[in-house]
Design a protein around this motif. Structure first.
Motif, short mmCIF file in Angstrom:
data_model
loop_
_atom_site.label_atom_id
_atom_site.label_comp_id
_atom_site.label_asym_id
_atom_site.label_seq_id
_atom_site.Cartn_x
_atom_site.Cartn_y
_atom_site.Cartn_z
N LEU A 1 -7.22 56.85 -13.45
CA LEU A 1 -6.20 56.47 -14.42
C LEU A 1 -4.82 56.96 -13.98
CD1 LEU A 1 -5.28 55.28 -17.11
CD2 LEU A 1 -5.94 57.43 -18.21
N GLN A 2 -4.73 58.18 -13.50
CA GLN A 2 -3.43 58.72 -13.06
C GLN A 2 -2.88 57.92 -11.88
OE1 GLN A 2 -4.92 62.74 -12.56
NE2 GLN A 2 -3.55 63.48 -14.19
N LEU A 3 -3.75 57.60 -10.92
CA LEU A 3 -3.30 56.82 -9.77
C LEU A 3 -2.89 55.41 -10.20
CD1 LEU A 3 -2.78 56.44 -6.76
CD2 LEU A 3 -5.21 55.90 -6.49
N ALA A 4 -3.70 54.78 -11.04
CA ALA A 4 -3.39 53.43 -11.51
C ALA A 4 -2.06 53.41 -12.26
CB ALA A 4 -4.52 52.91 -12.41
N THR A 5 -1.83 54.40 -13.09
CA THR A 5 -0.58 54.48 -13.84
C THR A 5 0.60 54.69 -12.89
OG1 THR A 5 -1.74 55.39 -15.76
CG2 THR A 5 0.65 55.74 -15.65
N ALA A 6 0.43 55.54 -11.90
CA ALA A 6 1.50 55.85 -10.95
C ALA A 6 1.93 54.62 -10.15
CB ALA A 6 1.07 56.96 -9.99
N ILE A 7 0.99 53.71 -9.90
CA ILE A 7 1.34 52.55 -9.08
C ILE A 7 1.40 51.26 -9.91
CG2 ILE A 7 0.34 53.60 -7.03
CD1 ILE A 7 -1.95 51.53 -7.26
N ASP A 8 1.37 51.41 -11.24
CA ASP A 8 1.45 50.28 -12.15
C ASP A 8 0.34 49.26 -11.87
OD1 ASP A 8 2.56 48.95 -14.34
OD2 ASP A 8 3.81 47.68 -13.06
N THR B 1 -0.23 46.53 -2.01
CA THR B 1 -1.08 47.44 -2.80
C THR B 1 -1.32 48.74 -2.05
OG1 THR B 1 -2.18 45.59 -3.92
CG2 THR B 1 -3.33 47.71 -3.91
N LEU B 2 -1.63 48.62 -0.77
CA LEU B 2 -1.86 49.84 0.03
C LEU B 2 -0.61 50.69 0.14
CD1 LEU B 2 -4.19 48.61 2.90
CD2 LEU B 2 -4.79 49.84 0.82
N THR B 3 0.54 50.05 0.22
CA THR B 3 1.80 50.79 0.28
C THR B 3 2.01 51.57 -1.02
OG1 THR B 3 2.76 49.15 1.77
CG2 THR B 3 4.31 50.56 0.58
N LYS B 4 1.74 50.92 -2.14
CA LYS B 4 1.88 51.58 -3.45
C LYS B 4 0.88 52.73 -3.59
CE LYS B 4 3.48 47.53 -6.00
NZ LYS B 4 3.11 46.57 -7.07
N ILE B 5 -0.36 52.49 -3.16
CA ILE B 5 -1.38 53.54 -3.26
C ILE B 5 -1.00 54.73 -2.40
CG2 ILE B 5 -3.76 54.12 -2.65
CD1 ILE B 5 -4.53 51.29 -3.64
N ALA B 6 -0.54 54.47 -1.18
CA ALA B 6 -0.12 55.57 -0.30
C ALA B 6 0.99 56.38 -0.97
CB ALA B 6 0.34 55.03 1.05
N ALA B 7 1.97 55.68 -1.54
CA ALA B 7 3.07 56.38 -2.22
C ALA B 7 2.54 57.17 -3.42
CB ALA B 7 4.13 55.38 -2.67
N GLY B 8 1.63 56.58 -4.18
CA GLY B 8 1.05 57.25 -5.34
C GLY B 8 0.26 58.49 -4.96
#
Length: 66
Positions: A19-26, A46-53
Motif C-alpha cells: 500500500l505504501q509503495l502503491a500510494t507513493a507511485i500513484d 512503471t519501473l521508473t516510478k517504482i525505482a523512485a518510490g
C-alpha cells in the motif's frame, strides 16, 4: 531473479508495505501485487516510478536478474 521478485525484496528491505509503495507511485495495490508475483507485465515508466518510490536507481532493479 525475476523483476517482480526483486521489487518485492527491495520493498521489504526498505520496510514498505505494498500500500505504501502503491500510494507513493500513484498506483493500485493490485497492480503492485501482481507485478511482485510476476503475473503482470510492466512498462518502463512503471519501473521508473517504482525505482523512485523505493529510492533506488532503475539499474538496481535489474541487477542480478536472470
Amino acid at each position: 531473479m525475476k523483476i517482480g521478485t526483486k521489487i518485492r525484496a527491495l520493498r521489504k528491505q526498505k520496510g514498505l508495505t505494498i500500500l505504501q509503495l502503491a500510494t507513493a507511485i500513484d498506483s493500485d495495490v493490485g497492480n503492485i501485487s501482481r507485478l511482485e508475483r510476476n503475473i503482470q507485465g510492466y512498462s518502463e515508466s512503471t519501473l521508473t516510478k517504482i525505482a523512485a518510490g523505493l529510492g533506488v536507481t532503475g539499474g538496481r532493479l535489474f541487477s542480478h536478474i536472470l
